[in-house]
Design a protein around this motif. Structure first.
Motif, PDB file in Angstrom:
ATOM      1  N   VAL A 137      14.724 -78.923 -16.861  1.00 20.76           N
ATOM      2  CA  VAL A 137      14.992 -77.612 -17.441  1.00 20.76           C
ATOM      3  C   VAL A 137      16.421 -77.574 -17.967  1.00 20.76           C
ATOM      4  O   VAL A 137      17.366 -77.941 -17.256  1.00 20.76           O
ATOM      5  CB  VAL A 137      14.768 -76.495 -16.409  1.00 20.76           C
ATOM      6  CG1 VAL A 137      15.154 -75.139 -16.988  1.00 20.76           C
ATOM      7  CG2 VAL A 137      13.321 -76.477 -15.949  1.00 20.76           C
ATOM      8  N   VAL A 138      16.582 -77.138 -19.214  1.00 21.56           N
ATOM      9  CA  VAL A 138      17.910 -77.027 -19.816  1.00 21.56           C
ATOM     10  C   VAL A 138      18.451 -75.640 -19.456  1.00 21.56           C
ATOM     11  O   VAL A 138      18.226 -74.655 -20.160  1.00 21.56           O
ATOM     12  CB  VAL A 138      17.848 -77.209 -21.342  1.00 21.56           C
ATOM     13  CG1 VAL A 138      19.255 -77.154 -21.948  1.00 21.56           C
ATOM     14  CG2 VAL A 138      17.183 -78.542 -21.691  1.00 21.56           C
ATOM     15  N   THR A 139      19.160 -75.574 -18.341  1.00 21.64           N
ATOM     16  CA  THR A 139      19.598 -74.274 -17.816  1.00 21.64           C
ATOM     17  C   THR A 139      20.632 -73.593 -18.710  1.00 21.64           C
ATOM     18  O   THR A 139      20.870 -72.395 -18.570  1.00 21.64           O
ATOM     19  CB  THR A 139      20.177 -74.433 -16.403  1.00 21.64           C
ATOM     20  OG1 THR A 139      21.247 -75.386 -16.441  1.00 21.64           O
ATOM     21  CG2 THR A 139      19.107 -74.923 -15.432  1.00 21.64           C
ATOM     22  N   THR A 140      21.222 -74.356 -19.627  1.00 24.63           N
ATOM     23  CA  THR A 140      22.228 -73.775 -20.528  1.00 24.63           C
ATOM     24  C   THR A 140      21.617 -73.343 -21.858  1.00 24.63           C
ATOM     25  O   THR A 140      22.350 -72.994 -22.790  1.00 24.63           O
ATOM     26  CB  THR A 140      23.339 -74.803 -20.804  1.00 24.63           C
ATOM     27  OG1 THR A 140      22.749 -76.003 -21.347  1.00 24.63           O
ATOM     28  CG2 THR A 140      24.095 -75.147 -19.532  1.00 24.63           C
ATOM     29  N   ALA A 141      20.294 -73.353 -21.957  1.00 28.36           N
ATOM     30  CA  ALA A 141      19.636 -72.996 -23.216  1.00 28.36           C
ATOM     31  C   ALA A 141      20.007 -71.582 -23.645  1.00 28.36           C
ATOM     32  O   ALA A 141      20.158 -70.679 -22.817  1.00 28.36           O
ATOM     33  CB  ALA A 141      18.122 -73.121 -23.076  1.00 28.36           C
ATOM     34  N   THR A 142      20.142 -71.387 -24.947  1.00 28.59           N
ATOM     35  CA  THR A 142      20.465 -70.078 -25.519  1.00 28.59           C
ATOM     36  C   THR A 142      19.331 -69.645 -26.448  1.00 28.59           C
ATOM     37  O   THR A 142      18.497 -70.474 -26.855  1.00 28.59           O
ATOM     38  CB  THR A 142      21.772 -70.138 -26.315  1.00 28.59           C
ATOM     39  OG1 THR A 142      21.584 -71.004 -27.447  1.00 28.59           O
ATOM     40  CG2 THR A 142      22.921 -70.677 -25.450  1.00 28.59           C
ATOM     41  N   PRO A 143      19.280 -68.371 -26.809  1.00 28.19           N
ATOM     42  CA  PRO A 143      18.229 -67.909 -27.722  1.00 28.19           C
ATOM     43  C   PRO A 143      18.189 -68.661 -29.041  1.00 28.19           C
ATOM     44  O   PRO A 143      17.133 -68.746 -29.676  1.00 28.19           O
ATOM     45  CB  PRO A 143      18.585 -66.435 -27.934  1.00 28.19           C
ATOM     46  CG  PRO A 143      19.275 -66.036 -26.676  1.00 28.19           C
ATOM     47  CD  PRO A 143      20.074 -67.245 -26.279  1.00 28.19           C
ATOM     48  N   ALA A 144      19.325 -69.242 -29.456  1.00 31.62           N
ATOM     49  CA  ALA A 144      19.362 -69.975 -30.719  1.00 31.62           C
ATOM     50  C   ALA A 144      18.469 -71.209 -30.691  1.00 31.62           C
ATOM     51  O   ALA A 144      18.060 -71.715 -31.744  1.00 31.62           O
ATOM     52  CB  ALA A 144      20.796 -70.373 -31.041  1.00 31.62           C
ATOM     53  N   ALA A 145      18.146 -71.714 -29.491  1.00 35.25           N
ATOM     54  CA  ALA A 145      17.330 -72.926 -29.384  1.00 35.25           C
ATOM     55  C   ALA A 145      15.847 -72.653 -29.581  1.00 35.25           C
ATOM     56  O   ALA A 145      15.071 -73.573 -29.808  1.00 35.25           O
ATOM     57  CB  ALA A 145      17.550 -73.575 -28.020  1.00 35.25           C
TER      58      ALA A 145
END
Length: 205
Positions: free
Chosen positions: A77-85
């Protein structure tokens, strides 16, 4: 080893706080000699990212949540994911703004007024998730009105087949409206001779 020193490539694949140890016969790198490694996720990958819809059947105009868990190419899981992704393209209805917490990005989906299937195409970093788009079934709401259809002209005393259809507030056929109902008709006058109009062999007017 050369002069007591050896080098080797090390790849760790799980997001964790690793303590890498090594042994060579009776020698060991243990305790404080181990390598502490804080492993972070790599870039988001559409191949392993997953999407979940809270409710896959929604009433006309209803709301459900769309949740995308962003993962890297190894499934972490990419815990640093942002809405831009994340991008989600619905074939109907409206999608709210995504909020990302600990790698899961969530947004409300508002179903359209018209009943029928709505597809949701999800992409991560511009790459669509593999497989078919997710589908939400939009169903009609409760019956809000009746409509009568039939021929617009008729000979006095003759009969015609009429159809009564129940619609919800948005104009969809209210498919859950079923069973025996007590109907009362109006809007037609008695004949000059005193004959009453009938519907389903019941006089009215």
């Amino acid at each position: 080893f050369t002069a007591g020193v050896a080098t080797a490539p090390l790849a760790v694949v799980r997001v964790e706080r690793a303590l890498v140890a090594a042994t060579a016969g009776t020698l060991a790198a243990a305790g404080a000699d181990r390598l502490p490694a804080v492993v972070a996720a790599s870039a988001p990958s559409a191949a392993h990212t997953t999407m979940l819809v809270d409710t896959t059947t929604v009433s006309s105009g209803g709301v459900t949540m769309v949740r995308v868990t962003v993962r890297d190419s190894l499934g972490n899981v990419v815990t640093t994911a942002t809405p831009a992704a994340v991008s989600v393209t619905p074939s109907g209805g409206t999608l709210g703004t995504f909020t990302c917490v600990a790698g899961t990005c969530s947004a409300p989906f508002g179903a359209p007024a018209t009943a029928g299937p709505v597809s949701l195409q999800v992409a991560v970093g511009g790459t669509p998730l593999p497989g078919a788009p997710a589908t939400i079934a939009v169903t009609a709401g409760p019956a809000a009105r009746l409509a009568i259809t039939g021929a617009a002209t008729q000979v006095a005393g003759a009969t015609q087949a009429i159809t009564l259809t129940a619609y919800d507030a948005a104009g969809n056929v209210a498919t859950t409206y079923a069973g025996t109902r007590s109907l009362a008709f109006s809007g037609a006058l008695a004949s000059p001779a005193g004959n009453l109009p009938t519907a389903a062999a019941v006089a009215f007017g």
